[in-house]
Design a protein around this motif. Structure first.
Motif, PDB file in Angstrom:
ATOM      1  N   GLY A 108     -99.640 -58.734  48.575  1.00 28.08           N
ATOM      2  CA  GLY A 108     -99.128 -58.370  50.032  1.00 28.08           C
ATOM      3  C   GLY A 108     -97.925 -59.249  50.031  1.00 28.08           C
ATOM      4  N   ALA A 109     -96.847 -58.632  50.869  1.00 25.60           N
ATOM      5  CA  ALA A 109     -95.574 -59.172  51.202  1.00 25.60           C
ATOM      6  C   ALA A 109     -94.489 -59.124  49.806  1.00 25.60           C
ATOM      7  CB  ALA A 109     -95.406 -60.403  51.721  1.00 25.60           C
ATOM      8  N   MET A 110     -95.117 -58.150  48.996  1.00 29.85           N
ATOM      9  CA  MET A 110     -94.144 -58.242  47.730  1.00 29.85           C
ATOM     10  C   MET A 110     -93.597 -56.702  47.679  1.00 29.85           C
ATOM     11  SD  MET A 110     -93.933 -60.880  46.062  1.00 29.85           S
ATOM     12  CE  MET A 110     -93.881 -60.936  44.414  1.00 29.85           C
ATOM     13  N   GLY A 111     -93.840 -55.922  48.678  1.00 31.40           N
ATOM     14  CA  GLY A 111     -93.438 -54.471  48.769  1.00 31.40           C
ATOM     15  C   GLY A 111     -93.421 -54.162  50.075  1.00 31.40           C
ATOM     16  N   ASN A 112     -93.110 -53.039  50.357  1.00 28.15           N
ATOM     17  CA  ASN A 112     -93.206 -52.418  51.953  1.00 28.15           C
ATOM     18  C   ASN A 112     -94.724 -52.473  52.298  1.00 28.15           C
ATOM     19  OD1 ASN A 112     -90.431 -52.193  52.262  1.00 28.15           O
ATOM     20  ND2 ASN A 112     -90.383 -49.993  51.205  1.00 28.15           N
ATOM     21  N   THR A 113     -95.648 -52.334  51.463  1.00 27.35           N
ATOM     22  CA  THR A 113     -97.157 -52.020  51.787  1.00 27.35           C
ATOM     23  C   THR A 113     -97.798 -52.874  50.758  1.00 27.35           C
ATOM     24  OG1 THR A 113     -97.611 -50.543  50.166  1.00 27.35           O
ATOM     25  CG2 THR A 113     -96.806 -49.857  52.628  1.00 27.35           C
ATOM     26  N   PRO A 114     -98.920 -53.298  50.926  1.00 24.83           N
ATOM     27  CA  PRO A 114     -99.695 -53.701  49.776  1.00 24.83           C
ATOM     28  C   PRO A 114     -99.679 -53.282  48.697  1.00 24.83           C
ATOM     29  CG  PRO A 114    -100.889 -54.295  51.922  1.00 24.83           C
ATOM     30  CD  PRO A 114     -99.686 -53.199  52.161  1.00 24.83           C
ATOM     31  N   VAL A 115     -99.497 -53.765  47.452  1.00 23.23           N
ATOM     32  CA  VAL A 115     -99.642 -52.841  46.105  1.00 23.23           C
ATOM     33  C   VAL A 115    -100.222 -53.710  45.225  1.00 23.23           C
ATOM     34  CG1 VAL A 115     -97.162 -51.946  46.858  1.00 23.23           C
ATOM     35  CG2 VAL A 115     -97.380 -54.166  45.618  1.00 23.23           C
ATOM     36  N   ARG A 116    -100.599 -52.661  44.297  1.00 24.74           N
ATOM     37  CA  ARG A 116    -101.286 -53.191  43.222  1.00 24.74           C
ATOM     38  C   ARG A 116    -100.167 -53.574  42.021  1.00 24.74           C
ATOM     39  NH1 ARG A 116    -105.614 -48.707  41.216  1.00 24.74           N
ATOM     40  NH2 ARG A 116    -106.037 -50.194  39.423  1.00 24.74           N
ATOM     41  N   ALA A 117    -100.718 -54.504  41.355  1.00 27.38           N
ATOM     42  CA  ALA A 117     -99.531 -54.956  40.204  1.00 27.38           C
ATOM     43  C   ALA A 117    -100.213 -54.348  38.830  1.00 27.38           C
ATOM     44  CB  ALA A 117     -99.651 -56.334  40.021  1.00 27.38           C
ATOM     45  N   ASN A 118     -99.553 -52.882  38.559  1.00 27.41           N
ATOM     46  CA  ASN A 118    -100.483 -52.249  37.362  1.00 27.41           C
ATOM     47  C   ASN A 118    -100.156 -53.012  36.063  1.00 27.41           C
ATOM     48  OD1 ASN A 118    -101.527 -50.254  39.013  1.00 27.41           O
ATOM     49  ND2 ASN A 118     -99.175 -49.640  39.501  1.00 27.41           N
TER      50      ASN A 118
END
Lengths: 167, 266
Positions: B198-208
Motif C-alpha cells: 500500500g502507498a506504493m502506487g495509486n491503489t494497493p498493488v501486488r508485487a508480481n
C-alpha cells in the motif's frame, strides 16, 4: 428540499430535530441541539476533537451522517458532569494539568470514557491506543495519559464532589 | 442540499445508484467530502441491509460484509490474524465507523486494510453482479458505480500471513508504505506466495516480481534475496508529503525483508 426529522437520545434526554439532508452530527449537536461541547477541528477525521459516543462507542461526529443516529443514544462531554459535580475523568484532567488550550479536551475525555466504560483497568499502552485518534498540540500527551490512568485507578464511575465551582 | 436515500437491501440501493449518486458506507470518506464541499452530487444512497454487516468464517473462504467495521473485524476471534491490520487503521473512533468496503475506495496513501485483503486473494462481490478479483477491482475503482456487498479472502494457515504498516509517527500515522504477505508453503518451500503493498502506487498493488522470485524459495535470508532485488523495480511509488518516490523505493527492500523474515523492529 425538506428537512429530515431525527429523534435520538442526547445525554439521556429525548431529542427531536429537523436536520438538513447530508448534515453531520457535529453540526446538528452544536447548531440544532445547542450542545457546544463537541468541537469542530479538521472535518476529516484526523484530530478527534469532535469525538462523541454513539450507543456507547466512540464516533467522530463530524463524519457521522446525522440521519443515521435516528433512535440511537448520543453522549457528549456536557453529559459527563452531574450539575456541579464533575466526572472523575474531568477532575483527573484538572489535577494533572491535562488541558492547556483545551480544544482537544472534549474529544480526549470522550475517547477516555469509551475506553474506561469497556476496560476499567487499562494499561498505559491501552490508554495510548485509545487516544491515538485524538490530537493535542499543547500537552505532549503525557499529562492526558496520566490523568486517564488516575481516573481508572480511582474508578472512573465515581464522580468527584469537589471542584463544584470550577464548572 | 443533499438528499439521503436509505434502502433496506443492497440490491435496492444498487438500483438507486444511478447518475452521479454516491454510496455511503461508514462515512469516513463521503462525509469528509461533504464537509469540504468536494462532493459532486446531491444524492447519497445508503443501505441498512444486515447481510452487509455479516462475517462468515465457516466456509472454505472467509466472507466479510462490506459494512463490517474495523472494530467488527477486531472483535471477531476467527479473524485474529486480521486484527493487527484493522488496529492500524486510525484510532478507535475511526475504527468504529470505517468499513471494510469503504477501505477499498480509500485514496493513496490510505487503504491499508485493502492491502491485506489483496494479499489474501481477495474477491469482491458487487450487488446485482458476480464476484471479481480484488486486484482487477482496485484497478477500475475510480470508475466503479455500484454497491460492494462483501469481500471474501483465503483462510491462511497459522503463521502464513504477515502485515506491517510503516509510518513516521508513533503510535499512528499515515503510511510511508504498508505491506502484507500470504506465504503458503509446500515441502518447506514457498508456493503461491502473494505480496501486496500500500502507498506504493495509486491503489494497493501486488508485487508480481517479488512473488515470482519467492516461488519455490526458502523463507530465509538467501531464499528471499532475489525478491528483495525485485522489489526495487516492481513498483513505481508516487511522491507525496509523507515520502518521496525515491525514498519509498530505497526502503522497500528493508521493510520487505523485515516482513518476510518476521524480524522484530526496535
Amino acid at each position: 428540499m425538506a428537512k429530515v426529522p431525527v429523534r435520538f437520545t442526547l445525554n439521556g434526554r429525548e431529542t427531536a430535530l429537523f436536520v438538513d439532508g447530508g448534515a453531520n452530527l457535529l453540526d446538528v449537536l452544536r447548531r440544532g441541539a445547542g450542545d457546544l461541547s463537541p468541537k469542530y477541528g479538521c472535518g476529516q477525521g484526523t484530530c478527534g476533537t469532535c469525538t462523541v459516543l454513539v450507543d456507547g462507542e466512540a464516533h467522530l461526529s463530524c463524519l457521522t451522517l446525522a440521519e443515521i443516529i435516528e433512535g440511537r443514544s448520543v453522549s457528549t462531554v456536557s453529559g459527563l458532569s452531574n450539575g456541579p459535580d464533575l466526572h472523575a475523568l474531568q477532575t483527573c484532567f484538572m489535577e494533572n494539568f491535562a488541558a492547556q488550550c483545551g480544544y482537544c479536551t472534549s474529544g480526549m475525555l470522550m475517547a477516555a470514557k469509551a475506553l474506561l466504560d469497556t476496560n476499567p483497568n487499562p494499561t498505559r499502552d491501552e490508554v495510548i491506543e485509545a487516544i491515538s485518534g485524538n490530537l493535542c498540540r499543547c500537552t505532549g500527551y503525557e499529562p492526558i495519559i496520566d490523568a486517564i490512568l488516575l481516573a481508572a485507578e480511582r474508578g472512573q464511575g465515581n464522580r468527584s464532589p469537589s471542584y463544584g465551582s470550577a464548572r | 442540499m443533499i438528499a439521503v436515500e436509505t434502502y433496506a437491501s443492497a440490491d435496492q440501493a444498487a438500483t438507486a445508484l444511478h447518475g452521479d449518486a454516491v454510496f455511503l458506507g461508514g462515512g469516513t470518506l463521503i462525509m469528509r467530502a461533504v464537509n469540504y464541499g468536494d462532493l459532486k452530487t446531491e444524492r447519497i444512497v445508503r443501505s441498512t441491509d444486515p447481510a452487509m454487516k455479516s462475517i462468515s468464517t465457516s466456509g472454505e473462504r472467509i466472507s466479510i460484509g462490506a459494512a463490517a467495521t474495523m472494530s467488527d473485524v477486531m472483535l471477531n476471534p476467527q479473524l485474529a490474524f486480521l486484527a493487527p491490520v484493522a488496529r492500524s487503521i486510525g484510532g478507535p473512533a475511526v475504527r468504529n465507523m470505517a468499513t471494510v468496503g469503504g477501505n477499498l475506495f480509500a485514496s493513496h496513501p490510505y487503504g491499508d486494510f485493502a492491502v491485506a485483503l489483496l494479499a489474501l486473494d481477495g474477491r469482491v462481490s458487487v450487488a446485482g453482479s458476480g464476484e471479481e478479483d480484488l486486484g482487477a477491482f482496485l484497478a477500475r475503482r475510480s470508475s466503479f458505480s455500484g454497491v460492494v456487498t462483501e469481500v471474501s479472502i483465503a483462510r491462511p494457515a497459522t503463521g502464513d500471513f504477515r502485515y506491517r504498516k510503516v509510518s513516521r509517527i508513533k503510535p499512528k500515522g499515515v503510511s510511508v508504505m504498508s505491506l502484507a504477505a500470504w506465504l503458503p508453503r509446500s515441502g518447506g518451500r514457498l508456493s503461491g506466495a502473494r505480496v501486496a503493498f500500500g502507498a506504493m502506487g495509486n491503489t494497493p498493488v501486488r508485487a508480481n516480481g517479488v512473488e515470482r522470485a519467492l516461488e519455490g524459495a526458502n523463507l530465509d535470508v538467501s531464499g528471499i534475496a532475489e525478491a528483495l532485488r525485485a522489489v526495487r523495480t516492481d513498483l513505481q511509488p508516487p511522491d507525496d508529503p509523507i515520502a518521496s518516490s525515491w525514498y519509498r523505493s530505497e526502503v522497500a527492500p528493508v521493510h520487505l525483508r523485515r516482513l518476510l523474515l518476521d524480524e522484530e523492529v526496535s
